[in-house]
Design a protein around this motif. Structure first.
Motif, mmCIF file in Angstrom:
data_model
loop_
_atom_site.group_PDB
_atom_site.id
_atom_site.type_symbol
_atom_site.label_atom_id
_atom_site.label_comp_id
_atom_site.label_asym_id
_atom_site.label_seq_id
_atom_site.Cartn_x
_atom_site.Cartn_y
_atom_site.Cartn_z
ATOM 1 N N VAL A 273 -23.821 10.578 17.500
ATOM 2 C CA VAL A 273 -25.282 10.603 17.526
ATOM 3 C C VAL A 273 -25.838 9.607 16.521
ATOM 4 O O VAL A 273 -25.201 9.290 15.514
ATOM 5 N N SER A 274 -27.047 9.105 16.796
ATOM 6 C CA SER A 274 -27.717 8.146 15.915
ATOM 7 C C SER A 274 -29.092 8.679 15.537
ATOM 8 O O SER A 274 -30.015 8.681 16.351
ATOM 9 N N THR A 275 -29.226 9.123 14.283
ATOM 10 C CA THR A 275 -30.503 9.653 13.814
ATOM 11 C C THR A 275 -30.571 9.628 12.300
ATOM 12 O O THR A 275 -29.541 9.722 11.630
ATOM 13 N N GLN A 276 -31.777 9.523 11.769
ATOM 14 C CA GLN A 276 -31.945 9.617 10.328
ATOM 15 C C GLN A 276 -32.145 11.064 9.875
ATOM 16 O O GLN A 276 -32.290 11.324 8.682
ATOM 17 N N ASP A 290 -26.909 12.950 27.085
ATOM 18 C CA ASP A 290 -27.624 11.800 27.616
ATOM 19 C C ASP A 290 -26.982 10.466 27.214
ATOM 20 O O ASP A 290 -27.021 9.503 27.979
ATOM 21 N N GLU A 291 -26.412 10.411 26.009
ATOM 22 C CA GLU A 291 -25.820 9.159 25.530
ATOM 23 C C GLU A 291 -24.305 9.236 25.398
ATOM 24 O O GLU A 291 -23.592 8.371 25.885
ATOM 25 N N LEU A 298 -17.600 11.050 26.190
ATOM 26 C CA LEU A 298 -17.394 12.384 25.639
ATOM 27 C C LEU A 298 -16.890 13.328 26.727
ATOM 28 O O LEU A 298 -17.546 13.523 27.740
ATOM 29 N N HIS A 299 -15.723 13.916 26.491
ATOM 30 C CA HIS A 299 -15.124 14.819 27.467
ATOM 31 C C HIS A 299 -14.906 16.222 26.930
ATOM 32 O O HIS A 299 -14.685 17.145 27.728
ATOM 33 N N PRO A 346 -31.064 6.188 27.744
ATOM 34 C CA PRO A 346 -32.316 6.732 28.278
ATOM 35 C C PRO A 346 -33.344 6.955 27.183
ATOM 36 O O PRO A 346 -33.024 6.972 25.997
ATOM 37 N N ALA A 347 -34.570 7.155 27.594
ATOM 38 C CA ALA A 347 -35.672 7.297 26.643
ATOM 39 C C ALA A 347 -35.634 8.614 25.900
ATOM 40 O O ALA A 347 -36.138 8.725 24.779
ATOM 41 N N GLY A 348 -35.016 9.628 26.494
ATOM 42 C CA GLY A 348 -35.120 10.962 25.925
ATOM 43 C C GLY A 348 -36.468 11.565 26.265
ATOM 44 O O GLY A 348 -37.349 10.901 26.815
#
Length: 641
Positions: A273-276, A290-291, A298-299, A346-348
């Motif tokens: 995941v990519s988040t601050q 979604d990503e 991812l399995h 995707p945009a989310g």
């Protein structure tokens, strides 16, 4: 030479800018990837940001414009050559006041070596701000030896050397000066020492502590999959490509994530995941599907955290934790258009009524809500989702007690609600069964999460129990590696938690300990000869029959707040050390003001790493946590010697 007092330097420079703002040119105040060249004007190694050949990452700059002016154009140059954004994935945005952010998404470079990064920002009055940094593209040596087909990261969250020693004393015993048996971890042939600092502190939290293994780069505390920026948006930070995505894209490998924590927690999320904001639970779990399913291959995803997967409207049952916001705590995710274009994601959406379990099943995942569900697998499954608790899974101490006696429910645990939670070794076994079906191999992260969480709580018996559970998962992986020799096993931690020390042993029986006056409890700690060799009996399930033995091992804490100590197991789960044992224990004062269950803290101590299998020989000596990423990727891409 690095400047040791960078805070004063930055303050002085900031003051000069403030005084001269009326006549000064615009200024570049941040440049990503981070570098000592930009921060300290130091172009010498070690290079702060390093990447694999063709590993993707974002270029970003923050520019302070003069009052009333705007930034009209920004050019990034690598070794003097302007960088063109692929797919129009670049952006200049106002981020408040006279400050602007410029980003190029999804940059990569395939040529090894140190690169100079220059950003040139033009203001609306034609004044130009310039910033200079650097980064390194690592060299991968192509060896004649075979590559690591599978990479297994086992992260005992918070586990320092004393946590390992305590688990060995309890589960294996010691007599006449020697351990009776080794831990499974001890049988791995290669040992190293890892330095754990985060980008912004000598003391890391779990997000950058795991992010370094997943991306090869530093991150700020609380952030994962990204570099820091100057916006409050949780989802627009400069990204770095994860190991799972890189190896899925270049080698077709699968990714597996297994944890005893809530799956949105820092360590599991740092691998996909990519988040601050490591606490953005709704968005993190949505992003897995979604990503990560699409881009990281991812399995397998297993752990706790079911609440994030249930729709808020109750249509799939009660207990949802989903949040109808992208900005509040636990919030959902929506990414900017330049991130969508640059990273093909995707945009989310803010969709609190999303049934994420159903969406995973639609994507081909077998869903297991409990151990019975895991055991009902046919063996043909190629995708697996397991969610065994609403939040963090219960610790092995309480899971084992409940298995031995179904009427045994620790106050504060969720065993009554989720009575059939698997142990980490059982989750590991099923994950290996699924992931080994891929002919191209896999990357898997397995986390023993509550070694850390119960060390935070200074609940000795529970973190020791979880350290034993973690070692049993290691044993499963060692057995797999024996049958699949092209597998690399790396066992380490993200940091040390609580400053654990094995102080000695009790000088009295457990019965005598229970009748010892509160004021005399401190006096029963035996040191040196009086510590002797505490003996624990191991049941047929592989766990201690009780932790409350005669002449028991005594644990001390250095990174701690106040606690009340009885030297015995607590019947309650997740009760704060300030509230636990207040009438039966003596007060042990600490040096940090923690409250609640987070009453002991992470430390900056180095941590041990053990490795075995293909490429393991590289993991010796003392090295930075980010170096572990490159050692593993050398084994996967270039092969071992």
């Amino acid at each position: 030479m690095k400047l040791q007092n960078s805070g004063k330097l930055i303050a002085a420079i900031t003051g000069l800018f403030a005084l001269g703002n009326a006549f000064a040119a615009p200024t570049v105040t941040r440049l990503n990837p981070p570098s000592a060249l930009f921060t300290y004007a130091d172009a010498t190694p070690p290079y702060i940001s390093r990447f694999l050949p063709a590993q993707r990452f974002d270029l970003q700059a923050t520019i302070q414009a003069d009052a009333g002016k705007t930034i009209t154009s920004v050019v990034f140059k690598v070794n003097g050559t302007p960088v063109t954004a692929a797919g129009g994935a670049s952006a200049i945005t106002s981020i408040g006041g006279d400050k602007f952010s410029a980003t190029i998404r999804g940059y990569s470079n395939s040529t090894a070596g140190v690169k100079t990064l220059v950003v040139e920002a033009t203001q609306s009055d034609s004044l130009v701000a310039t910033g200079t940094g650097n980064f390194e593209i690592a060299s991968i040596t192509l060896n004649a030896g075979r590559k690591a087909k599978n990479i297994i990261w086992l992260i005992g969250d918070g586990t320092g050397i004393a946590h390992r020693t305590a688990a060995r004393i309890v589960s294996k015993g010691a007599s006449l000066g020697k351990s009776n048996e080794p831990l499974a971890i001890d049988t791995l042939p290669v040992t190293g020492i890892v330095v754990t600092h985060s980008l912004n502190s000598i003391v890391t939290d779990s997000a950058p502590g795991a992010h370094c293994y997943s991306t090869g780069n530093k991150a700020n505390n609380g952030q994962e999959g990204v570099f820091p920026d100057d916006t409050t948006d949780k989802w627009d930070n400069p990204r770095i490509e994860h190991m799972g995505s890189y190896l899925a894209r270049t080698q077709g490998k699968w990714l597996g994530i297994v944890s005893t924590a809530d799956v949105e927690d820092a360590t599991p999320a740092a691998f996909a995941v990519s988040t601050q904001d490591r606490g953005a639970g709704t968005g993190i779990c949505d992003m897995y599907l979604d990503e990560a399913v699409a881009n990281h291959n991812l399995h397998v995803l297993m752990g706790g955290g079911r609440k994030w997967f249930l729709p808020l409207d109750g249509s799939a049952g009660a207990g949802s934790g989903r949040v109808n916001s992208s900005t509040s705590s636990g919030g959902d995710y929506v990414v900017p258009s330049d991130v969508q274009a640059g990273w093909s994601v995707p945009a989310g959406a803010v969709d609190p009524n999303r049934n994420l379990i159903a969406d995973f099943q639609t994507a081909g995942f077998y869903y297991a809500p409990d151990l019975a569900g895991l055991n009902a697998m046919t063996g043909s499954e190629t995708k697996l989702l397991g969610l065994f608790n609403s939040g963090h899974m219960d610790v092995s101490y309480d899971k084992i007690a409940h298995r031995r006696n179904a009427a045994t429910i620790a106050p504060g645990s969720l065993i009554a609600t989720y009575p059939d939670q698997p142990l980490l070794e059982e989750m590991t076994d099923k994950a290996l069964t699924v992931l080994s079906k891929n002919a191209n191999g896999f990357v898997m992260m397995i986390e023993g999460a509550s070694i850390d969480k119960q060390a935070h709580n200074m609940d000795t018996e529970r973190w020791v129990h979880d350290a034993i559970e973690f070692d049993k998962a290691v044993a499963k992986c060692i057995a797999f590696q024996a049958a699949n020799p092209d597998t690399l096993i790396i066992v380490t931690a993200d940091h040390e938690c609580a400053g654990i020390a094995i102080s000695g042993g009790s000088t009295v029986t457990d019965a005598a300990l229970q009748s010892t006056a509160v004021g005399s409890l401190k006096g029963i700690v035996g040191t040196y000869d009086n510590a002797k060799f505490p003996a624990y009996t191991i049941a047929g399930d592989g766990y201690p029959t009780t932790m409350d033995v005669d002449y028991r091992m005594i644990i001390g804490y250095a990174g701690n707040s106040d606690r009340y100590e009885t030297w015995r197991s607590s019947p309650s789960y997740n009760v704060s050390p300030q509230a636990r044992n207040t009438t039966t224990g003596y007060l042990v004062t600490g040096q940090q003001p923690g409250t609640g269950v987070q009453s002991a803290v992470h430390t900056a101590s180095d941590i041990p790493l053990s490795a075995g299998g293909r490429g393991a020989a590289a993991f010796t000596g003392v090295f930075d946590n980010t170096d572990a990423f490159f050692k593993a990727m050398q084994a996967a891409i270039g092969g071992s010697k």
